[in-house]
Write a protein that holds these residues in place. Structure first.
Motif, mmCIF file in Angstrom:
data_model
loop_
_atom_site.group_PDB
_atom_site.id
_atom_site.type_symbol
_atom_site.label_atom_id
_atom_site.label_comp_id
_atom_site.label_asym_id
_atom_site.label_seq_id
_atom_site.Cartn_x
_atom_site.Cartn_y
_atom_site.Cartn_z
ATOM 1 N N THR B 632 -26.834 14.792 63.337
ATOM 2 C CA THR B 632 -26.687 13.376 63.018
ATOM 3 C C THR B 632 -25.934 13.317 61.698
ATOM 4 O OG1 THR B 632 -28.758 12.785 64.102
ATOM 5 C CG2 THR B 632 -27.922 11.245 62.433
ATOM 6 N N ALA B 633 -24.828 12.611 61.674
ATOM 7 C CA ALA B 633 -24.048 12.499 60.442
ATOM 8 C C ALA B 633 -24.700 11.447 59.557
ATOM 9 C CB ALA B 633 -22.605 12.135 60.745
ATOM 10 N N VAL B 634 -25.358 11.884 58.495
ATOM 11 C CA VAL B 634 -26.080 10.933 57.637
ATOM 12 C C VAL B 634 -25.083 10.016 56.934
ATOM 13 C CG1 VAL B 634 -27.630 10.707 55.665
ATOM 14 C CG2 VAL B 634 -28.001 12.539 57.345
ATOM 15 N N HIS B 635 -24.115 10.622 56.261
ATOM 16 C CA HIS B 635 -23.056 9.854 55.582
ATOM 17 C C HIS B 635 -21.738 10.411 56.113
ATOM 18 C CE1 HIS B 635 -20.484 8.106 52.594
ATOM 19 N NE2 HIS B 635 -21.473 7.648 51.856
ATOM 20 N N PRO B 636 -21.166 9.787 57.132
ATOM 21 C CA PRO B 636 -20.019 10.406 57.810
ATOM 22 C C PRO B 636 -18.859 10.767 56.875
ATOM 23 C CG PRO B 636 -20.860 8.563 59.091
ATOM 24 C CD PRO B 636 -21.608 8.544 57.779
ATOM 25 N N ALA B 637 -18.650 9.995 55.815
ATOM 26 C CA ALA B 637 -17.525 10.312 54.922
ATOM 27 C C ALA B 637 -17.765 11.652 54.220
ATOM 28 C CB ALA B 637 -17.326 9.202 53.890
ATOM 29 N N TYR B 638 -19.009 11.910 53.852
ATOM 30 C CA TYR B 638 -19.332 13.201 53.224
ATOM 31 C C TYR B 638 -19.184 14.324 54.242
ATOM 32 C CZ TYR B 638 -21.405 11.442 48.846
ATOM 33 O OH TYR B 638 -21.619 10.897 47.611
ATOM 34 N N VAL B 639 -19.592 14.056 55.467
ATOM 35 C CA VAL B 639 -19.475 15.068 56.522
ATOM 36 C C VAL B 639 -17.990 15.420 56.720
ATOM 37 C CG1 VAL B 639 -19.843 15.567 58.969
ATOM 38 C CG2 VAL B 639 -21.609 14.366 57.651
ATOM 39 N N PRO B 699 -36.311 15.600 61.756
ATOM 40 C CA PRO B 699 -36.777 14.258 62.175
ATOM 41 C C PRO B 699 -35.640 13.286 62.501
ATOM 42 C CG PRO B 699 -37.283 14.685 59.839
ATOM 43 C CD PRO B 699 -36.872 15.981 60.458
ATOM 44 N N PHE B 700 -34.495 13.429 61.835
ATOM 45 C CA PHE B 700 -33.355 12.556 62.144
ATOM 46 C C PHE B 700 -32.250 13.300 62.899
ATOM 47 C CE2 PHE B 700 -35.055 10.523 58.186
ATOM 48 C CZ PHE B 700 -35.520 9.365 58.802
ATOM 49 N N GLY B 701 -32.537 14.521 63.317
ATOM 50 C CA GLY B 701 -31.538 15.265 64.085
ATOM 51 C C GLY B 701 -30.435 15.885 63.252
ATOM 52 N N VAL B 702 -30.668 15.977 61.934
ATOM 53 C CA VAL B 702 -29.616 16.432 61.028
ATOM 54 C C VAL B 702 -29.380 17.939 61.156
ATOM 55 C CG1 VAL B 702 -29.098 16.780 58.564
ATOM 56 C CG2 VAL B 702 -30.040 14.601 59.364
ATOM 57 N N ARG B 703 -28.103 18.319 61.154
ATOM 58 C CA ARG B 703 -27.742 19.720 60.955
ATOM 59 C C ARG B 703 -27.022 19.821 59.610
ATOM 60 N NH1 ARG B 703 -28.160 22.121 66.130
ATOM 61 N NH2 ARG B 703 -27.871 20.579 67.785
ATOM 62 N N GLY B 704 -27.193 20.952 58.928
ATOM 63 C CA GLY B 704 -26.390 21.177 57.730
ATOM 64 C C GLY B 704 -24.926 21.263 58.122
ATOM 65 N N VAL B 705 -24.070 20.721 57.287
ATOM 66 C CA VAL B 705 -22.652 20.687 57.666
ATOM 67 C C VAL B 705 -21.741 21.411 56.688
ATOM 68 C CG1 VAL B 705 -22.848 18.570 58.980
ATOM 69 C CG2 VAL B 705 -22.320 18.445 56.537
ATOM 70 N N GLY B 706 -22.302 21.999 55.646
ATOM 71 C CA GLY B 706 -21.447 22.539 54.584
ATOM 72 C C GLY B 706 -20.634 23.749 54.984
ATOM 73 N N GLU B 707 -21.142 24.546 55.914
ATOM 74 C CA GLU B 707 -20.547 25.872 56.076
ATOM 75 C C GLU B 707 -19.722 26.122 57.340
ATOM 76 O OE1 GLU B 707 -23.270 28.898 53.849
ATOM 77 O OE2 GLU B 707 -24.549 27.440 54.831
ATOM 78 N N PRO B 708 -20.132 25.616 58.506
ATOM 79 C CA PRO B 708 -19.406 26.022 59.722
ATOM 80 C C PRO B 708 -17.896 25.772 59.638
ATOM 81 C CG PRO B 708 -21.431 24.909 60.326
ATOM 82 C CD PRO B 708 -21.280 24.749 58.830
ATOM 83 N N GLY B 709 -17.487 24.789 58.844
ATOM 84 C CA GLY B 709 -16.074 24.422 58.791
ATOM 85 C C GLY B 709 -15.156 25.463 58.199
#
Lengths: 291, 747
Positions: B632-639, B699-709
């Motif tokens: 779940t993209a919490v803050h899409p611009a940060y993602v 709980p909100f379906g969040v995955r960490g997004v910092g690294e796979p990219g």
């Protein structure tokens, strides 16, 4: 960084006197974009900075009645490339002056400073050579003139003797039907030191079919920027054709005696000397034809 | 954005203005080097000019005699006058060498002086006697039995037991499933290649900086730009033998880290100098210190053999993966063997990992540590097999994709993951559906995986009299976590983002938080925030119940509104907060979680178009699309920013970045002039497609997004260059020099 003194002479005589007084520890300060960093990083020991930005002859540039251009050694690149007449008559100078550093650096950095820093990879020196520039030098024993191609003697070293100062560089008026250009190769698109750079100045016959004369220079392929007379000779008197240009490019590549370092390999540089020479000759031809 | 299905959120998924934005764009934000303490001294580190040497003697008498110099410290100040320098543990020996220097740039002494200029002059007066030893810089050479040995006491950890004699091989780890011989026997197509990559640096903009004050009551305060104030406290405690109860670490803003600011470097040294002088001591690195003296990511040599049946099923993979650890033992190769096939279902696999010490800086994590080099190898072989089988490279990846229930990197089945959705998004993207035309051009694709490290997070939430809440978190805000945590708290409480004020606090002010790394903060600290939010709701139910003449469990909370059993009484969260806290006693709750280790992960997929100049060998990135499952993209611009940042760092790594060593073990390009990270002029706008396959672990379906990219770009660009030039690129960087060498033999 050690503490140092700073003096700002208001005339050439005062500058020469200051340099004489402080001897080997004195260093001329133009834009300072090289020398201040070298002092800060301990690569040069500087006791006194002699700032020449208060001297009119060193900071101005002007056209002579014969169409020649004299550029003060401390005149900032940004002022030079922003000048409409320079843009029209000496576009190769604009090529060089507009790609040394970013805009802030260009507002301080000067052609004279670039020349006196005497880096083999300097981005203005091949252009200064191709345009037939002459260094106007003043010192304790008076004035003397040195062609730019004879100025640098080794990486970071040049013909200036203790107490001498580069005042300005004079470029002869461009010949009829002539054009000049400069190009460098860097792995990125900005903020980089040339792997190889090259400049060409060509004069064509009135109908544009043949080279009357040409001057070619390449950089970052030898301890000093190289004037490659053989490359110019390969063009002079010959038809404007791909074969002629290829021969000149091959001469430039042959003249290159590069090293391998973190910026490129010797083989890559030798190859690029030919590639860039071809590019700049073609751009110079297009400019000569008014394209 | 591609979304499977998720609940309707009010705050999550919006793009509020970042709370740290104004201070950062106006220059008011306080970074590591901005800390100014009254009476502070300046500290500087003397570094080894040799890659490998015995440290025989350090004489600081001339430096101490220089006017303005207040103290010089060495490892002797760590172990004490009677301590054994040869027994200095690795973390301590890395910040001040004991009996040996193991890389050029290794710290040997430090000086405190009245200002930075004097400190630098003093360094030149410290006399160090070295006995220079042969150095080994290449990972495969370091593995040879006759290689110079870095650590006499090091024995290889291997499945067969420890090695008999000293070795540079720290460990041989094996990740194996199925029967690879049987697997390869089934294959119709087998490709096998050797790849190598160079050591590269994270290239964070802010150099390390730290200030320490060792007070006369032995209370030690440290201000530092760190990726973990709690781990920094623990490291300083262990290195100096000083209790954590007497250490407070105050994190400053941080100008990038990407894994490189997990370890301490200056903090314990500044503390020693402060103890010696009684004054606060400020230290900062210059860029050469950062390159030579901090922790880049390993260079590698990777051999992989991969096989598939003619109907396009990957059946077997074997690999031998050697990773430089730098001067001290690490575990990069172990992780590489786990993640190298994560995106695919391959029944028979065996990967041998070799972690190896060499005379280079001790390596550290760099964004999905170990995975990009592994993907550089694996994803090129995937492409080669797809080409040989004449199957579209994306469809081939889809045919073999890992999915929920298939074997994950640790051997356990994956929970719900989104690799297939990422590849499908690539197949449907405008980019992939626009033909690439013109000479010397090629398109490449690649997938990548990285874990979400879970670990421990703890937050405090206090209710203000006006009904807003303050959120105190203990993780440095390195990737926008003040915003992403505040948003998750606002969502939990049913209030607006603007009603949550998030602050990063020091180690004395919140429970334990592990590193700000491993794509874990928005994920794991988000769980802590959710926990704190639930605790706060429970506390407010307790307070509302008596006034509503009911019991707390009869009070319901839904969509931001408290109500009693029959719905006759209702209050929004904010009303309830004002009513109970505005005139009542204060209310503070906390949320603390341990989200486990390697608790899930995420996938990315990239598409890139390049043009390679055949005359100069220069590669231009024409178009780039980054696709990633954010859960779940919490803050899409940060993602999107994380996705773009990973892609750009990958572009630099692929094309130009490398530690370029001369024969003596000196890094010849230790400045940003010659260590070529991309500038804004070197990359196009990176297009992004966020995929949302909610993470069942959150709980909100969040995955960490910092690294796979950062995992796909090296391989995606190599695949594109191979199509543009017809020549497969097996070594990084794919610099103009390398391209001319491989495509035209200009060497």
């Amino acid at each position: 960084m050690q503490a140092l003194e700073y003096v700002a002479p208001a005339s050439l005589d005062e500058a020469v006197a200051a340099l004489a007084k402080h001897g080997a520890t004195a260093r001329v300060l133009a834009g300072g974009t090289d020398v201040i960093i070298q002092a800060r990083e301990g690569r040069r020991q500087v006791g006194v900075m002699v700032d020449i930005k208060g001297i009119k002859e060193a900071t101005s540039f002007s056209f002579g009645s014969d169409g020649s251009l004299t550029v003060g050694a401390a005149a900032p690149c940004a002022r030079l490339y922003g000048d409409a007449e320079v843009q029209k008559r000496f576009p190769a100078l604009v090529d060089s002056a507009s790609l040394i550093g970013g805009i802030q650096i260009q507002s301080r950095a000067s052609l004279g400073g670039n020349l006196c820093n005497s880096s083999p990879a300097a981005d203005s020196i091949p252009t200064l050579i191709a345009l037939g520039g002459v260094c106007n030098i003043i010192g304790p024993s008076g004035k003397r003139d040195v062609p730019v191609e004879d100025f640098c003697t080794a990486p970071g070293q040049n013909v200036l003797q203790a107490g001498e100062l580069l005042v300005s560089i004079t470029f002869p008026a461009p010949a009829a039907n002539s054009g000049a250009a400069f190009e460098r190769f860097i792995p990125r698109n900005e903020m980089d030191i040339a792997v190889v750079n090259a400049a060409a100045s060509v004069a064509l016959s009135a109908d544009g079919s043949k080279f009357e004369s040409a001057r070619i220079a390449v950089g970052a392929v030898a301890p000093t920027p190289l004037y490659v007379k053989a490359a110019g000779d390969a063009l002079a008197g010959k038809p404007v054709s791909e074969a002629t240009i290829d021969a000149a490019a091959a001469a430039a590549s042959d003249a290159a005696k590069p090293i391998t370092d973190m910026r490129g390999s010797a083989a890559q540089r030798k190859h690029l000397a030919g590639v860039l020479t071809k590019h700049v000759i073609n751009t110079a031809i297009a400019r000569a034809k008014g394209a | 954005m591609v979304t499977t299905s998720k609940p309707e959120y009010k705050v999550i998924g919006t793009r509020p203005v970042r709370p740290d934005g104004v201070d950062k764009v106006t220059g008011r934000a306080q970074y590591g080097a901005d800390i100014k303490q009254q009476g502070a001294l300046a500290g500087r580190v003397l570094r080894s000019p040799h890659a490998h040497a015995n440290l025989k003697k350090i004489d600081a008498s001339k430096a101490l005699a220089l006017d303005g110099v207040k103290a010089v410290v060495t490892a002797r100040d760590i172990v004490g006058p009677d301590g054994d320098l040869s027994k200095l543990p690795d973390p301590a020996a890395n910040i001040l060498a004991g009996t040996k220097v193991l890389y050029r740039g290794h710290a040997v002494a430090a000086v405190a002086a009245i200002n930075d200029h004097v400190a630098q002059e003093a360094l030149k007066l410290i006399e160090v006697e070295y006995e220079v030893l042969p150095a080994v810089l290449d990972v495969r050479e370091a593995m040879r039995p006759d290689a110079p040995i870095l650590h006499e006491a090091l024995r290889t950890r291997a499945p067969t037991g420890p090695s008999e004699g000293p070795s540079n091989v720290v460990a041989q780890t094996v990740s194996a499933f199925g029967d690879i011989e049987a697997g390869f026997a089934e294959c119709d197509v087998i490709v096998e290649r050797e790849f190598s990559t160079k050591m590269v640096h994270q290239g964070y903009i802010e150099p390390q900086a730290a200030t320490a004050h060792w007070n006369s009551d032995d209370q030690l305060t440290i201000w530092t730009c760190t990726q973990g104030s709690f781990p920094a406290r623990e490291s300083v405690s262990q290195i100096l033998g000083h209790p954590i109860s007497k250490i407070k670490v105050i994190p400053t803003e941080i100008g990038g880290g990407f894994g490189g600011k997990i370890s301490v470097y200056l903090e314990p040294v500044a503390a020693l100098l402060s103890r010696a002088t009684g004054k606060p001591v400020s230290m900062r690195m210059d860029r050469t210190d950062v390159f030579e003296g901090t922790g880049p990511t390993p260079g590698t040599n990777i051999r992989i053999k991969l096989g598939a049946t003619k109907d396009g099923k990957l059946r077997a993979a074997y690999g031998d993966m050697a990773y430089e650890n730098g001067a001290y033992p690490g575990s990069a190769a172990m992780y590489a063997t786990m993640v190298v096939t994560a995106a695919y279902q391959i029944e028979h696999v065996k990967f041998d990992g070799f972690d190896v010490v060499v005379n280079k800086p001790r390596t550290q994590d760099y964004r999905a540590p170990s995975a990009p080099a592994a993907a550089f190898a694996m994803e090129q072989l995937i492409d080669e097999i797809a080409d040989q089988l004449k199957i579209d490279p994306l469809k081939f990846r889809l045919m073999n994709s890992a999915a929920e229930g298939s074997r994950g990197p640790m051997g356990m089945p994956f929970k719900r993951i989104g690799h297939e959705e990422c590849v499908e998004a690539a197949l449907n993207s405008p980019h992939y559906n626009t033909p690439l035309e013109g000479p010397n051009r090629g398109r490449g694709v690649a997938s990548g995986f990285w874990f979400n490290v879970g670990l421990r997070s703890s937050v405090n939430v206090s209710v203000q009299p006006d009904g807003t809440v303050n959120l105190n978190e203990g993780n440095t805000d390195i990737g926008g976590t003040r915003a992403s945590l505040a948003m998750q708290l606002a969502e939990t409480l049913g209030i607006t983002f603007e009603d949550v004020k998030a602050t990063v606090v020091d180690t004395d002010s919140v429970g334990v938080n592990d590193v700000t790394a491993g794509s874990r903060v928005t994920f794991a600290s988000g769980m802590a925030v959710h926990e704190a939010g639930k605790n706060l709701i429970a506390a407010l139910k307790e307070r509302l119940a008596p006034t509503w003449q009911t019991t707390p469990d009869e009070v319901q909370f839904e969509a931001g509104v408290f109500k009693n059993a029959d719905g006759s009484k209702t209050m929004t969260f904010k009303e309830a907060a004002v009513a109970t806290v505005g005139r009542g006693v204060g209310l503070t709750v906390s949320g603390s979680v341990n989200a486990g280790f390697l608790a899930g992960g995420g996938f990315a997929h990239h598409i890139v178009d390049v043009e390679v100049d055949p005359d100069t060998g220069k590669t231009t990135i024409l178009r780039y699309t980054a696709i990633q499952d954010a859960g779940t993209a919490v803050h899409p611009a940060y993602v999107e920013g994380q996705m773009q940042g990973g892609a750009v760092q990958g572009i630099g790594w692929a094309l130009n970045e490398e530690y370029y060593y001369d024969d003596t073990g000196r890094m010849a390009n230790s400045s940003f002039l010659d260590y070529r990270i991309p500038t804004s002029l070197d990359v196009p706008m990176i297009e992004t497609i966020i995929v949302e396959v909610p993470n069942p672990l959150h709980p909100f379906g969040v995955r960490g997004v910092g690294e796979p990219g950062i995992v796909p770009p090296l391989a995606a660009i190599a695949n594109a260059v191979a199509r543009a030039t017809g020549v497969r690129q097996t070594q990084l960087p794919m610099s103009p020099r390398r391209i001319l060498e491989t495509t035209r033999g200009i060497a």
